[in-house]
Design an enzyme around this catalytic site. Sequence first.
Site, PDB file in Angstrom:
ATOM      1  N   ASP A 160       0.805  -1.228   0.000  1.00  0.00           N
ATOM      2  CA  ASP A 160       0.000   0.000   0.000  1.00  0.00           C
ATOM      3  C   ASP A 160       0.843   1.287   0.000  1.00  0.00           C
ATOM      4  O   ASP A 160       0.653   2.162   0.862  1.00  0.00           O
ATOM      5  CB  ASP A 160      -0.918   0.016   1.244  1.00  0.00           C
ATOM      6  CG  ASP A 160      -1.687  -1.291   1.424  1.00  0.00           C
ATOM      7  OD1 ASP A 160      -2.175  -1.830   0.427  1.00  0.00           O
ATOM      8  OD2 ASP A 160      -1.812  -1.729   2.584  1.00  0.00           O
ATOM      9  N   GLU A 180     -11.324  -0.224  -3.303  1.00  0.00           N
ATOM     10  CA  GLU A 180     -10.610   0.436  -2.197  1.00  0.00           C
ATOM     11  C   GLU A 180      -9.403   1.175  -2.770  1.00  0.00           C
ATOM     12  O   GLU A 180      -9.276   1.345  -3.975  1.00  0.00           O
ATOM     13  CB  GLU A 180     -10.169  -0.604  -1.152  1.00  0.00           C
ATOM     14  CG  GLU A 180      -9.310  -1.725  -1.731  1.00  0.00           C
ATOM     15  CD  GLU A 180      -9.074  -2.879  -0.763  1.00  0.00           C
ATOM     16  OE1 GLU A 180      -9.740  -2.961   0.282  1.00  0.00           O
ATOM     17  OE2 GLU A 180      -8.210  -3.717  -1.079  1.00  0.00           O
TER      18      GLU A 180
HETATM   19  O1  FUB Z   1      -3.089  -3.758   3.324  1.00  0.00           O
HETATM   20  C1  FUB Z   1      -4.340  -3.911   3.947  1.00  0.00           C
HETATM   21  C2  FUB Z   1      -5.420  -3.627   2.975  1.00  0.00           C
HETATM   22  O2  FUB Z   1      -5.269  -4.448   1.827  1.00  0.00           O
HETATM   23  C3  FUB Z   1      -5.404  -2.215   2.442  1.00  0.00           C
HETATM   24  O3  FUB Z   1      -5.908  -1.290   3.336  1.00  0.00           O
HETATM   25  C4  FUB Z   1      -6.169  -2.436   1.197  1.00  0.00           C
HETATM   26  O4  FUB Z   1      -6.126  -1.361   0.308  1.00  0.00           O
HETATM   27  C5  FUB Z   1      -5.526  -3.685   0.663  1.00  0.00           C
HETATM   28  O5  FUB Z   1      -4.300  -3.409   0.031  1.00  0.00           O
END
Ligand code: FUB
Length: 312
Positions: A33, A201
């Site tokens: 991320d 997301e």
């Molecule tokens: O890394 C944890 C979660 O997985 C992130 O918040 C999302 O965007 C996905 O990458």
Amino acid sequence: MKCKTLFAAVALWAAAGNSYAQNPFVTDIYTADPSAHVWADGRLYVYPSHDVAPPRGCDLMDKYHVYSTDDMVHWKDEGQILEASQVPWGRKEGGFMWAPDCAYKKGTYYFYFPHPSGTDWNHTWKIGVATSDKPASNFKVQGYIQGLEPMIDPCVFVDDDGQAYFYYGGGGKCMGGKLKDNMTEIDGAMQPMTGLHDFHEASWVHKRKGIYYLSYSDNHDSAGQHNRMCYATSNSPLGPWQYRGIYMNPTDSYTDHGSIVEYKGQWYSFYHTSALSHFDWLRSICVDKLFYNPDGTIQMVIPTKTGPEPVK
Ligand code: FUB
């Protein structure tokens, strides 16, 4: 050129510090991320999350590190800046320090991180804020942004006029709103970001030549193919948005999450893969060059093993 001469030239070039960083560019711990920013000291800083073994999901994620560079090849681990045990309102079991972001305003760096406040983690997400007068150390948790529904993946974009905007989301919903001057409170109401297609997301907003870009991962999940990176554009930071398509195909990792930033005249796409571990939940951050078409649309990013060449 004869083989021997070519070899010597390459060796000299590498010795002069011109070799590429290689992807992933962090190999001693697992990172995911990546949120990248260029700060006033001229360095590019990356604020990723930190995957922790065993690879059973994202519950163990903790202990954020920051990385910086001034040439896109030599990366400095600035060290750990925050862990779950330092979050006074955090869940007692720890872990779940998911995708963060960082912003700068008037001498203060604001580090935004999603973390649950309860055992029932999926319904108790908060967006914590830690502050520092330095980009990669000394962060102290100040609290969390009040009044938000429980969602993840904060992104803060500061416009040319100094106004900051906060975005976050998950599970098909992306919301955005203005931040007050204190960078820790929402000014007015959060509003849905309209016009996105198949939002999952990983919201990230950047601006180029007066156009606002909201990039995110979609829900693509079929035949071993996972999330893709998509984007939409607008002439306003809070939309309405016009969906523009995919700019990055799925990697070998189940999730996709990235940021787009300009550094020393070149645009870059940061993302993560599972190239080091071959497990979905032990990810590693990578970077490659990103190019625009003359009409402002983004060309597909081609993931490489070498990463970008050094910049001066
Ligand atoms: O890394 C944890 C979660 O997985 C992130 O918040 C999302 O965007 C996905 O990458």
